[in-house]
Scaffold this active site. Structure first.
Site, PDB file in Angstrom:
ATOM      1  N   ARG A 106     -13.150  15.009   8.019  1.00  0.00           N
ATOM      2  CA  ARG A 106     -13.927  15.425   6.837  1.00  0.00           C
ATOM      3  C   ARG A 106     -15.364  15.734   7.225  1.00  0.00           C
ATOM      4  NH1 ARG A 106     -12.174  10.280   3.837  1.00  0.00           N
ATOM      5  NH2 ARG A 106      -9.978  10.686   3.440  1.00  0.00           N
TER       6      ARG A 106
ATOM      7  N   ASN B  38       0.877  -1.169   0.000  1.00  0.00           N
ATOM      8  CA  ASN B  38       0.000   0.000   0.000  1.00  0.00           C
ATOM      9  C   ASN B  38       0.919   1.224   0.000  1.00  0.00           C
ATOM     10  OD1 ASN B  38      -1.799   2.032   0.456  1.00  0.00           O
ATOM     11  ND2 ASN B  38      -2.808   1.059   2.213  1.00  0.00           N
TER      12      ASN B  38
ATOM     13  N   GLU C  50      -8.606  -5.782   4.653  1.00  0.00           N
ATOM     14  CA  GLU C  50      -8.423  -5.444   3.240  1.00  0.00           C
ATOM     15  C   GLU C  50      -7.183  -6.108   2.659  1.00  0.00           C
ATOM     16  OE1 GLU C  50      -9.163  -1.554   5.030  1.00  0.00           O
ATOM     17  OE2 GLU C  50      -9.750  -0.883   3.037  1.00  0.00           O
TER      18      GLU C  50
END
Ligand code: ADP
Length: 394
Positions: free
Chosen positions: A236, A7, A380
Protein backbone atom coordinates in the site's frame (compact mmCIF):
# COMPACT_ATOMS: atom_id res chain seq x y z
CA UNK A 1 -13.07 -22.72 30.20
CA UNK A 2 -11.97 -23.10 26.60
CA UNK A 3 -12.19 -20.13 24.25
CA UNK A 4 -12.04 -20.49 20.48
CA UNK A 5 -10.63 -17.43 18.73
CA UNK A 6 -11.68 -17.08 15.08
CA UNK A 7 -10.40 -14.75 12.37
CA UNK A 8 -12.58 -15.33 9.32
CA UNK A 9 -11.30 -13.95 6.03
CA UNK A 10 -12.80 -14.16 2.58
CA UNK A 11 -11.22 -17.54 1.85
CA UNK A 12 -9.71 -18.58 5.18
CA UNK A 13 -10.44 -19.16 8.85
CA UNK A 14 -7.59 -18.81 11.32
CA UNK A 15 -8.23 -20.29 14.75
CA UNK A 16 -6.68 -20.64 18.19
CA UNK A 17 -8.05 -22.66 21.06
CA UNK A 18 -7.18 -21.15 24.45
CA UNK A 19 -7.53 -22.62 27.91
CA UNK A 20 -8.61 -19.68 30.02
CA UNK A 21 -7.87 -18.04 32.36
CA UNK A 22 -4.51 -19.86 32.16
CA UNK A 23 -3.95 -18.27 28.71
CA UNK A 24 -2.57 -21.50 27.27
CA UNK A 25 -2.91 -22.06 23.51
CA UNK A 26 -3.84 -25.72 23.13
CA UNK A 27 -4.45 -25.87 19.38
CA UNK A 28 -3.97 -23.44 16.53
CA UNK A 29 -4.36 -23.60 12.81
CA UNK A 30 -6.05 -22.43 9.68
CA UNK A 31 -8.48 -23.46 6.99
CA UNK A 32 -7.16 -22.16 3.68
CA UNK A 33 -8.52 -21.62 0.17
CA UNK A 34 -12.17 -22.11 1.13
CA UNK A 35 -14.25 -22.71 -1.97
CA UNK A 36 -11.29 -23.86 -4.05
CA UNK A 37 -10.35 -27.39 -5.13
CA UNK A 38 -7.08 -27.36 -3.17
CA UNK A 39 -8.56 -26.29 0.17
CA UNK A 40 -6.66 -27.46 3.21
CA UNK A 41 -6.66 -27.57 6.99
CA UNK A 42 -3.54 -26.88 9.02
CA UNK A 43 -3.58 -27.97 12.66
CA UNK A 44 -0.85 -27.51 15.23
CA UNK A 45 -0.84 -28.65 18.84
CA UNK A 46 1.65 -30.18 21.28
CA UNK A 47 3.42 -32.85 19.18
CA UNK A 48 1.03 -32.34 16.23
CA UNK A 49 1.61 -30.46 12.98
CA UNK A 50 -0.58 -31.64 10.13
CA UNK A 51 -1.71 -30.21 6.82
CA UNK A 52 -4.74 -32.05 5.52
CA UNK A 53 -6.50 -31.83 2.17
CA UNK A 54 -10.18 -31.26 2.80
CA UNK A 55 -13.33 -30.53 0.85
CA UNK A 56 -14.26 -27.05 2.05
CA UNK A 57 -17.00 -25.59 -0.16
CA UNK A 58 -17.85 -22.82 2.32
CA UNK A 59 -17.16 -21.32 5.75
CA UNK A 60 -19.65 -23.62 7.47
CA UNK A 61 -17.73 -26.65 6.19
CA UNK A 62 -14.49 -24.98 7.26
CA UNK A 63 -15.68 -24.52 10.83
CA UNK A 64 -16.97 -28.10 10.93
CA UNK A 65 -13.48 -29.31 9.97
CA UNK A 66 -11.97 -27.19 12.73
CA UNK A 67 -14.34 -28.59 15.35
CA UNK A 68 -13.77 -32.13 14.06
CA UNK A 69 -10.01 -31.64 14.35
CA UNK A 70 -10.42 -30.35 17.91
CA UNK A 71 -12.56 -33.38 18.80
CA UNK A 72 -9.93 -35.66 17.29
CA UNK A 73 -7.31 -34.02 19.50
CA UNK A 74 -9.42 -34.81 22.53
CA UNK A 75 -11.20 -31.49 22.97
CA UNK A 76 -14.89 -32.26 23.61
CA UNK A 77 -17.13 -29.60 22.07
CA UNK A 78 -19.06 -29.19 25.29
CA UNK A 79 -15.94 -27.75 26.96
CA UNK A 80 -16.06 -24.79 24.55
CA UNK A 81 -17.18 -21.92 26.75
CA UNK A 82 -17.15 -19.10 24.22
CA UNK A 83 -16.07 -18.02 20.75
CA UNK A 84 -14.22 -14.75 20.15
CA UNK A 85 -14.34 -13.22 16.67
CA UNK A 86 -12.02 -10.68 15.17
CA UNK A 87 -14.11 -8.07 13.38
CA UNK A 88 -12.34 -5.44 11.30
CA UNK A 89 -14.78 -2.52 11.20
CA UNK A 90 -16.99 -1.46 14.07
CA UNK A 91 -17.52 2.06 12.74
CA UNK A 92 -18.73 4.38 15.48
CA UNK A 93 -20.91 1.66 16.96
CA UNK A 94 -18.27 -0.10 19.04
CA UNK A 95 -15.67 1.40 21.34
CA UNK A 96 -15.34 -1.90 23.25
CA UNK A 97 -15.58 -5.64 22.87
CA UNK A 98 -19.19 -6.87 23.01
CA UNK A 99 -21.24 -10.03 23.38
CA UNK A 100 -22.85 -10.68 20.02
CA UNK A 101 -26.61 -10.49 19.67
CA UNK A 102 -28.87 -9.63 16.75
CA UNK A 103 -28.30 -5.90 17.15
CA UNK A 104 -24.50 -6.40 17.05
CA UNK A 105 -24.76 -8.55 13.93
CA UNK A 106 -26.90 -5.86 12.30
CA UNK A 107 -24.34 -3.19 13.17
CA UNK A 108 -21.48 -5.28 11.75
CA UNK A 109 -23.51 -5.68 8.60
CA UNK A 110 -24.20 -1.92 8.45
CA UNK A 111 -20.49 -1.21 8.75
CA UNK A 112 -19.73 -3.54 5.83
CA UNK A 113 -20.04 -0.53 3.53
CA UNK A 114 -16.85 0.80 5.18
CA UNK A 115 -14.95 -2.52 4.95
CA UNK A 116 -16.48 -4.46 2.06
CA UNK A 117 -13.62 -6.98 1.90
CA UNK A 118 -13.42 -7.71 5.61
CA UNK A 119 -16.71 -7.34 7.46
CA UNK A 120 -18.77 -9.73 5.29
CA UNK A 121 -16.48 -12.74 5.94
CA UNK A 122 -16.20 -11.74 9.64
CA UNK A 123 -19.99 -11.73 9.83
CA UNK A 124 -20.21 -15.03 8.01
CA UNK A 125 -17.86 -16.53 10.62
CA UNK A 126 -20.13 -15.25 13.39
CA UNK A 127 -23.27 -16.68 11.79
CA UNK A 128 -21.71 -20.05 11.05
CA UNK A 129 -20.35 -20.32 14.61
CA UNK A 130 -23.77 -19.45 16.04
CA UNK A 131 -25.39 -22.19 13.97
CA UNK A 132 -22.76 -24.84 14.64
CA UNK A 133 -22.40 -24.01 18.34
CA UNK A 134 -25.86 -22.98 19.50
CA UNK A 135 -25.97 -21.58 23.01
CA UNK A 136 -22.23 -20.83 23.14
CA UNK A 137 -21.63 -17.11 23.79
CA UNK A 138 -20.06 -15.28 20.83
CA UNK A 139 -17.97 -12.17 21.30
CA UNK A 140 -16.82 -9.54 18.78
CA UNK A 141 -13.48 -7.74 19.13
CA UNK A 142 -13.10 -4.81 16.71
CA UNK A 143 -9.92 -3.53 15.05
CA UNK A 144 -11.36 -0.02 15.16
CA UNK A 145 -12.56 0.03 18.79
CA UNK A 146 -9.34 1.22 20.47
CA UNK A 147 -9.28 4.34 18.28
CA UNK A 148 -12.81 5.46 19.14
CA UNK A 149 -11.25 7.67 21.85
CA UNK A 150 -9.63 9.95 19.26
CA UNK A 151 -10.71 13.58 19.57
CA UNK A 152 -12.80 14.92 16.71
CA UNK A 153 -10.01 17.18 15.48
CA UNK A 154 -7.96 14.04 14.83
CA UNK A 155 -10.64 11.98 13.12
CA UNK A 156 -12.30 14.61 10.92
CA UNK A 157 -11.30 15.04 7.28
CA UNK A 158 -11.48 18.60 5.98
CA UNK A 159 -14.39 17.72 3.70
CA UNK A 160 -17.96 18.95 3.47
CA UNK A 161 -19.81 17.93 6.62
CA UNK A 162 -22.44 15.83 4.83
CA UNK A 163 -19.84 13.28 3.77
CA UNK A 164 -19.37 12.48 7.44
CA UNK A 165 -22.94 12.84 8.68
CA UNK A 166 -24.56 11.01 5.78
CA UNK A 167 -21.87 8.55 4.68
CA UNK A 168 -19.58 8.05 7.69
CA UNK A 169 -16.52 9.40 5.88
CA UNK A 170 -14.08 10.02 8.75
CA UNK A 171 -10.89 8.52 10.11
CA UNK A 172 -11.40 5.28 12.08
CA UNK A 173 -7.99 3.63 12.37
CA UNK A 174 -7.19 -0.10 12.49
CA UNK A 175 -4.83 -2.57 14.25
CA UNK A 176 -6.53 -1.36 17.45
CA UNK A 177 -6.25 -4.72 19.19
CA UNK A 178 -2.50 -4.72 18.63
CA UNK A 179 -2.02 -1.09 19.69
CA UNK A 180 -4.02 -1.85 22.83
CA UNK A 181 -2.02 -4.99 23.64
CA UNK A 182 1.36 -3.29 23.35
CA UNK A 183 0.05 -0.27 25.30
CA UNK A 184 -0.76 -2.55 28.24
CA UNK A 185 2.56 -4.40 27.99
CA UNK A 186 4.53 -1.16 27.66
CA UNK A 187 2.88 0.25 30.78
CA UNK A 188 3.85 -2.91 32.66
CA UNK A 189 7.44 -2.75 31.37
CA UNK A 190 7.66 0.93 32.37
CA UNK A 191 6.15 0.30 35.80
CA UNK A 192 3.32 2.78 35.11
CA UNK A 193 -0.45 2.46 35.32
CA UNK A 194 -1.98 2.09 31.85
CA UNK A 195 -3.95 5.33 32.28
CA UNK A 196 -0.74 7.21 32.94
CA UNK A 197 1.29 6.11 29.99
CA UNK A 198 1.98 8.19 26.84
CA UNK A 199 3.23 6.18 23.89
CA UNK A 200 3.87 6.17 20.19
CA UNK A 201 3.04 2.59 19.15
CA UNK A 202 4.35 1.49 15.75
CA UNK A 203 2.64 -1.64 14.35
CA UNK A 204 4.84 -2.47 11.35
CA UNK A 205 3.72 -5.59 9.51
CA UNK A 206 2.57 -6.08 5.96
CA UNK A 207 0.01 -3.46 6.90
CA UNK A 208 1.40 -0.77 9.15
CA UNK A 209 0.07 1.96 11.41
CA UNK A 210 1.24 4.20 14.23
CA UNK A 211 -0.92 5.32 17.16
CA UNK A 212 -0.46 8.24 19.53
CA UNK A 213 -1.55 7.02 22.96
CA UNK A 214 -2.23 9.47 25.79
CA UNK A 215 -3.12 8.09 29.22
CA UNK A 216 -3.50 4.62 27.69
CA UNK A 217 -6.06 5.83 25.11
CA UNK A 218 -5.60 6.33 21.39
CA UNK A 219 -5.67 10.03 20.46
CA UNK A 220 -4.49 9.68 16.87
CA UNK A 221 -3.53 7.00 14.38
CA UNK A 222 -2.21 6.96 10.83
CA UNK A 223 -4.85 4.76 9.15
CA UNK A 224 -8.09 6.48 8.23
CA UNK A 225 -11.39 5.57 6.61
CA UNK A 226 -9.58 2.54 5.24
CA UNK A 227 -6.19 0.91 5.98
CA UNK A 228 -4.69 2.67 2.94
CA UNK A 229 -3.88 5.93 4.72
CA UNK A 230 -0.62 6.63 6.53
CA UNK A 231 2.67 4.77 6.36
CA UNK A 232 4.36 3.11 3.38
CA UNK A 233 3.37 -0.57 3.66
CA UNK A 234 4.16 -3.85 1.89
CA UNK A 235 1.90 -3.15 -1.08
CA UNK A 236 0.00 0.00 0.00
CA UNK A 237 1.12 3.49 -0.88
CA UNK A 238 0.03 5.14 2.36
CA UNK A 239 -0.39 8.93 2.25
CA UNK A 240 -0.24 10.64 -1.11
CA UNK A 241 -1.57 13.74 -2.80
CA UNK A 242 -5.32 13.07 -3.02
CA UNK A 243 -5.20 14.42 -6.57
CA UNK A 244 -3.16 11.40 -7.72
CA UNK A 245 -6.14 9.01 -8.00
CA UNK A 246 -7.90 11.69 -10.07
CA UNK A 247 -4.84 12.00 -12.28
CA UNK A 248 -4.74 8.22 -12.75
CA UNK A 249 -8.38 8.21 -13.80
CA UNK A 250 -8.71 11.35 -15.89
CA UNK A 251 -5.26 11.47 -17.49
CA UNK A 252 -4.25 7.80 -17.65
CA UNK A 253 -7.78 6.49 -18.15
CA UNK A 254 -7.67 3.99 -15.29
CA UNK A 255 -10.91 2.71 -13.78
CA UNK A 256 -11.74 3.08 -10.09
CA UNK A 257 -11.02 -0.64 -9.63
CA UNK A 258 -7.61 -0.30 -11.31
CA UNK A 259 -6.71 2.65 -9.09
CA UNK A 260 -7.80 0.71 -6.02
CA UNK A 261 -5.59 -2.22 -7.06
CA UNK A 262 -2.63 0.02 -7.86
CA UNK A 263 -2.72 1.81 -4.50
CA UNK A 264 -3.52 -1.24 -2.34
CA UNK A 265 -1.70 -4.09 -4.06
CA UNK A 266 1.05 -2.73 -6.30
CA UNK A 267 2.53 0.19 -4.35
CA UNK A 268 4.46 0.52 -1.10
CA UNK A 269 7.69 -1.48 -0.76
CA UNK A 270 6.72 -3.58 -3.77
CA UNK A 271 6.06 -0.62 -6.04
CA UNK A 272 9.14 1.29 -4.95
CA UNK A 273 11.60 -1.61 -5.01
CA UNK A 274 10.11 -3.44 -7.99
CA UNK A 275 11.12 -6.59 -6.12
CA UNK A 276 8.91 -7.62 -3.26
CA UNK A 277 6.42 -6.52 -0.61
CA UNK A 278 8.36 -8.55 1.94
CA UNK A 279 10.55 -6.31 4.10
CA UNK A 280 13.11 -9.04 4.68
CA UNK A 281 13.61 -9.62 0.95
CA UNK A 282 13.90 -5.88 0.34
CA UNK A 283 16.42 -5.52 3.17
CA UNK A 284 18.53 -8.34 1.77
CA UNK A 285 18.48 -6.81 -1.70
CA UNK A 286 19.38 -3.37 -0.31
CA UNK A 287 22.30 -4.87 1.61
CA UNK A 288 23.48 -6.48 -1.64
CA UNK A 289 23.50 -3.09 -3.36
CA UNK A 290 20.08 -2.99 -5.06
CA UNK A 291 19.46 0.74 -5.46
CA UNK A 292 15.66 0.73 -5.66
CA UNK A 293 15.44 -1.56 -2.64
CA UNK A 294 17.58 0.87 -0.66
CA UNK A 295 15.37 3.76 -1.72
CA UNK A 296 12.21 1.82 -0.76
CA UNK A 297 13.53 1.32 2.78
CA UNK A 298 14.57 4.95 2.97
CA UNK A 299 11.14 6.25 1.92
CA UNK A 300 9.47 3.88 4.38
CA UNK A 301 11.73 4.94 7.26
CA UNK A 302 11.53 8.64 6.42
CA UNK A 303 7.75 8.61 6.52
CA UNK A 304 7.70 6.72 9.82
CA UNK A 305 10.22 9.14 11.33
CA UNK A 306 8.02 12.08 10.33
CA UNK A 307 5.04 10.46 12.08
CA UNK A 308 7.09 9.91 15.24
CA UNK A 309 7.96 13.62 15.15
CA UNK A 310 4.34 14.61 14.55
CA UNK A 311 3.03 12.41 17.35
CA UNK A 312 5.67 13.74 19.71
CA UNK A 313 4.11 17.15 19.04
CA UNK A 314 0.63 15.68 19.63
CA UNK A 315 1.59 14.09 22.96
CA UNK A 316 4.12 16.53 24.39
CA UNK A 317 5.57 13.99 26.78
CA UNK A 318 6.32 10.52 25.43
CA UNK A 319 7.31 7.71 27.80
CA UNK A 320 8.19 5.31 25.00
CA UNK A 321 8.14 4.56 21.31
CA UNK A 322 7.04 0.95 20.84
CA UNK A 323 7.88 -1.29 17.87
CA UNK A 324 5.71 -4.32 17.13
CA UNK A 325 4.49 -6.74 14.39
CA UNK A 326 6.67 -8.57 11.83
CA UNK A 327 8.97 -5.70 10.92
CA UNK A 328 8.86 -3.86 14.26
CA UNK A 329 9.65 -7.00 16.24
CA UNK A 330 12.31 -8.42 13.95
CA UNK A 331 14.03 -5.78 11.87
CA UNK A 332 16.84 -3.95 13.63
CA UNK A 333 17.48 -2.20 10.31
CA UNK A 334 13.96 -0.73 10.12
CA UNK A 335 14.07 0.36 13.77
CA UNK A 336 17.46 2.00 13.43
CA UNK A 337 16.51 3.79 10.22
CA UNK A 338 13.28 5.13 11.72
CA UNK A 339 14.95 6.48 14.87
CA UNK A 340 17.92 8.01 13.06
CA UNK A 341 18.54 11.65 13.94
CA UNK A 342 15.82 11.83 16.59
CA UNK A 343 18.26 12.27 19.47
CA UNK A 344 17.55 16.02 19.88
CA UNK A 345 13.89 15.05 20.31
CA UNK A 346 14.75 12.71 23.17
CA UNK A 347 14.94 9.37 21.35
CA UNK A 348 18.36 7.77 21.52
CA UNK A 349 18.56 4.23 20.18
CA UNK A 350 21.31 2.03 21.63
CA UNK A 351 22.82 0.37 18.56
CA UNK A 352 24.20 -2.55 20.53
CA UNK A 353 20.88 -3.31 22.25
CA UNK A 354 19.03 -3.02 18.92
CA UNK A 355 21.42 -5.13 16.84
CA UNK A 356 20.07 -8.58 16.12
CA UNK A 357 17.15 -8.25 18.56
CA UNK A 358 14.22 -10.36 17.29
CA UNK A 359 10.88 -11.40 18.64
CA UNK A 360 11.25 -10.63 22.33
CA UNK A 361 10.45 -7.79 24.69
CA UNK A 362 13.30 -5.38 25.29
CA UNK A 363 14.17 -1.76 25.91
CA UNK A 364 16.58 -0.74 23.16
CA UNK A 365 17.02 2.90 24.22
CA UNK A 366 20.35 4.24 25.39
CA UNK A 367 20.46 4.72 29.15
CA UNK A 368 20.60 8.50 28.62
CA UNK A 369 17.65 8.58 26.21
CA UNK A 370 14.81 10.82 27.49
CA UNK A 371 12.17 8.37 26.25
CA UNK A 372 12.33 4.58 26.20
CA UNK A 373 12.31 2.67 22.92
CA UNK A 374 10.59 -0.71 23.37
CA UNK A 375 10.27 -3.82 21.25
CA UNK A 376 7.12 -5.78 22.16
CA UNK A 377 5.87 -8.81 20.20
CA UNK A 378 2.15 -8.28 19.67
CA UNK A 379 -0.53 -10.86 20.49
CA UNK A 380 -3.92 -9.89 19.12
CA UNK A 381 -5.35 -13.38 19.62
CA UNK A 382 -4.57 -13.25 23.33
CA UNK A 383 -6.47 -9.96 23.65
CA UNK A 384 -9.45 -11.54 21.89
CA UNK A 385 -9.25 -14.61 24.17
CA UNK A 386 -9.06 -12.43 27.30
CA UNK A 387 -11.95 -10.16 26.30
CA UNK A 388 -14.04 -13.15 25.29
CA UNK A 389 -13.35 -14.98 28.52
CA UNK A 390 -14.16 -11.90 30.59
CA UNK A 391 -17.50 -11.30 28.87
CA UNK A 392 -18.48 -14.97 28.74
CA UNK A 393 -17.53 -15.66 32.36
CA UNK A 394 -19.55 -12.58 33.32
P1 ADP B 1 0.84 -9.22 8.63
O1 ADP B 1 0.46 -7.78 8.51
O2 ADP B 1 0.67 -9.99 7.37
O3 ADP B 1 0.34 -9.91 9.88
P2 ADP B 1 3.43 -9.47 9.91
O4 ADP B 1 3.17 -8.70 11.15
O5 ADP B 1 3.60 -10.93 10.00
O6 ADP B 1 2.40 -9.12 8.76
O7 ADP B 1 4.74 -8.84 9.22
C1 ADP B 1 5.21 -9.28 8.00
C2 ADP B 1 6.44 -8.46 7.63
O8 ADP B 1 7.46 -8.65 8.63
C3 ADP B 1 7.04 -8.88 6.31
O9 ADP B 1 7.35 -7.74 5.53
C4 ADP B 1 8.33 -9.59 6.74
O10 ADP B 1 9.35 -9.49 5.77
C5 ADP B 1 8.68 -8.80 7.96
N1 ADP B 1 9.70 -9.52 8.75
C6 ADP B 1 9.55 -10.69 9.44
N2 ADP B 1 10.74 -11.07 9.95
C7 ADP B 1 11.66 -10.13 9.58
C8 ADP B 1 13.07 -9.96 9.77
N3 ADP B 1 13.78 -10.82 10.47
N4 ADP B 1 13.65 -8.87 9.22
C9 ADP B 1 12.94 -7.99 8.49
N5 ADP B 1 11.62 -8.10 8.27
C10 ADP B 1 10.99 -9.15 8.80
Amino acid sequence: MRVLVLNSGSSSIKFQLYRMPEEVVEVRGMVERIGEPDASLRVRAEGVDERLKRLVPDHAAGLHHVLEALARLGVPLDTLGAVGHRVVHGGEDFAHTVLIDEAVEAAVERNSALAPLHNPPNLLGIRVAREVLPGVPQVAVFDTAFHQTMPEAAWRYALPEALYTEHGVRRYGFHGTSHRYVTERAAAMLGLAVDQVNLITCHLGNGASVAAVRGGRSVDTTMGLTPLEGLVMGTRSGDLDPAIPLFLQSTLGMSAAQVDKLLNKESGLLGLSGLSNDARAVEEAAAAGHERARLALEVQAYRLRKVIGAYTAVLGQVHAVVFTAGIGENSDVARAMAMEGLQPMGYWLDEAKNAGLRGREADIAHLDSLSRILVIPTDEELVIARDTYELAAG
